[in-house]
Design a protein around this motif. Sequence first.
Motif, short mmCIF file in Angstrom:
data_model
loop_
_atom_site.label_atom_id
_atom_site.label_comp_id
_atom_site.label_asym_id
_atom_site.label_seq_id
_atom_site.Cartn_x
_atom_site.Cartn_y
_atom_site.Cartn_z
N SER A 176 -3.05 -3.86 1.30
CA SER A 176 -2.32 -4.66 0.17
C SER A 176 -1.68 -5.82 0.52
O SER A 176 -1.25 -5.74 1.80
CB SER A 176 -1.28 -3.65 -0.57
OG SER A 176 -2.02 -2.52 -0.84
N SER A 178 0.55 -9.62 -1.12
CA SER A 178 1.36 -10.15 -2.24
C SER A 178 0.29 -10.20 -3.58
O SER A 178 1.13 -10.48 -4.49
CB SER A 178 2.11 -11.40 -2.08
OG SER A 178 1.43 -12.24 -1.48
N SER A 181 -4.77 -5.81 -3.64
CA SER A 181 -5.16 -4.98 -2.71
C SER A 181 -6.86 -4.70 -2.43
O SER A 181 -7.49 -4.97 -3.56
CB SER A 181 -4.59 -3.53 -3.17
OG SER A 181 -5.16 -2.71 -4.14
N ALA A 201 -3.65 -3.32 -7.68
CA ALA A 201 -2.26 -2.97 -7.21
C ALA A 201 -2.11 -2.39 -5.95
O ALA A 201 -3.04 -1.95 -5.43
CB ALA A 201 -1.73 -1.73 -8.42
N PRO A 202 -1.15 -2.33 -5.46
CA PRO A 202 -0.53 -1.80 -4.09
C PRO A 202 -1.22 -0.41 -3.75
O PRO A 202 -0.95 0.29 -4.82
CB PRO A 202 1.06 -1.82 -3.74
CG PRO A 202 1.19 -3.19 -4.87
CD PRO A 202 0.27 -3.08 -5.81
N ARG A 204 -1.37 3.27 -2.51
CA ARG A 204 -0.29 4.40 -2.00
C ARG A 204 -0.79 5.40 -1.18
O ARG A 204 -0.27 6.31 -0.51
CB ARG A 204 0.57 4.83 -3.05
CG ARG A 204 0.93 3.60 -4.16
CD ARG A 204 1.97 2.71 -3.28
NE ARG A 204 2.73 1.88 -4.07
CZ ARG A 204 3.27 0.91 -3.76
NH1 ARG A 204 3.73 0.48 -2.46
NH2 ARG A 204 4.05 -0.13 -4.68
N THR A 218 -2.93 3.88 -6.71
CA THR A 218 -2.20 2.55 -6.64
C THR A 218 -1.06 2.74 -7.21
O THR A 218 -1.06 3.99 -8.19
CB THR A 218 -3.07 1.50 -6.97
OG1 THR A 218 -3.40 1.79 -8.60
CG2 THR A 218 -4.57 1.28 -6.38
N SER A 219 -0.15 1.87 -7.18
CA SER A 219 1.21 1.99 -8.00
C SER A 219 1.79 0.52 -8.18
O SER A 219 1.71 -0.12 -7.22
CB SER A 219 2.26 2.90 -7.41
OG SER A 219 3.60 2.96 -8.36
N ASP A 220 2.10 -0.02 -9.34
CA ASP A 220 2.87 -0.98 -9.75
C ASP A 220 3.60 -0.91 -11.00
O ASP A 220 3.50 -0.01 -11.57
CB ASP A 220 2.03 -2.39 -9.82
CG ASP A 220 1.12 -2.48 -10.84
OD1 ASP A 220 0.84 -1.48 -11.63
OD2 ASP A 220 0.19 -3.27 -10.72
N THR A 246 5.65 6.41 -10.28
CA THR A 246 5.68 5.92 -9.18
C THR A 246 5.31 6.67 -7.80
O THR A 246 6.24 7.23 -7.20
CB THR A 246 7.26 5.57 -8.91
OG1 THR A 246 8.23 6.76 -8.86
CG2 THR A 246 7.84 4.52 -9.97
#
Length: 336
Positions: A176, A178, A181, A201-202, A204, A218-220, A246
């Motif tokens: 990931s 800025s 990802s 999204a980032p 996880r 993922t999570s955002d 989250t």
Amino acid sequence: MANTRTRSTNVTVGNQDVALLKSVTTGRGPISDLAVDGDTVVTTNFGDDSVAVLGADTLALRGGIVAGQPTAVAVVGDRAFAAVSSASYDAVVVIDTTSGDVLKEYALSFNVTAIATSVDGKRVYAGRAGEEGVDVAVIDVHAERVGTIFVTKDADATIDALCLDATGRRLYVGVSDSRSSRLLTVDVETARVRRALEIGAPIRGLALGMDSTAYVLTSDIAHGGVLYVVDLVANHITADVSVAATPTQMVLSQDGARAYVVDYDHVAVVDVEHRTVVGEVSVGARPSAIALSDERLFVADYDGGVTTYTVAATAPMLYAPFVDALPAPRELEPAV
């Protein structure tokens, strides 16, 4: 490290396939990661700057090792591989889980954010982030030497998760930055990135199924927690499901039917086939890490606790020799 003690919690299980076995406190929290293999559980106690070795059946403390500030950990047989950091250096330490001795330290240049091992424990893969990008340090435990797989030059990138396939030939890397990802497929023998799949999204968490399928968590803020199903042969996303608010970690059942996702205050139980959340598990504290061995689920939390559950299998498992005999995925084309 204080001895483990049985604790009274308000543990609740909102799914009939999950049953509480035992809950103990290992010491000061939070626990940043845990791993299990056979009768051994290893936790990295970030708040206590230590690594704890527990018996999987009783959760009794076998030993505590002070080894710097630990983050990620993997365990194979009687060896644990923990990423640790201090003011002066970062390293992967090799721990004898029977004696508690630190057998070897491999000093690394940058901070390790994810760790994986081969099934025999002879190779350790450590994802790390530096000033000019990210790479994977490859530790040959037998030869006691370290190689490098270069991943990307993005200065703000991090490696969120690593998974090695059953053949040991392909390493899957969740990266990931800025902007987005992606899931990278690395040929271990050539040390080259062969494919890249944009996720968004980032990342996880990352897990591999038995049918050339990957599950990417993922999570955002915009979408919360989403679990993506990826066809690794075709290199594309086939499905997605909202699983949590989250999420921070996940683990997949051996039959690939259930995913267990660490959310802010519970563990979500996901029916992968039907793409739905079928239950919640609360451990009486904020969960931080999760691991699965056979039909036992282990959940660590920010209070330094470890809770174990029995998890019912949802489908018959393939007999191990037949699993080993399954053909490897066909050769991948280089990424463009």
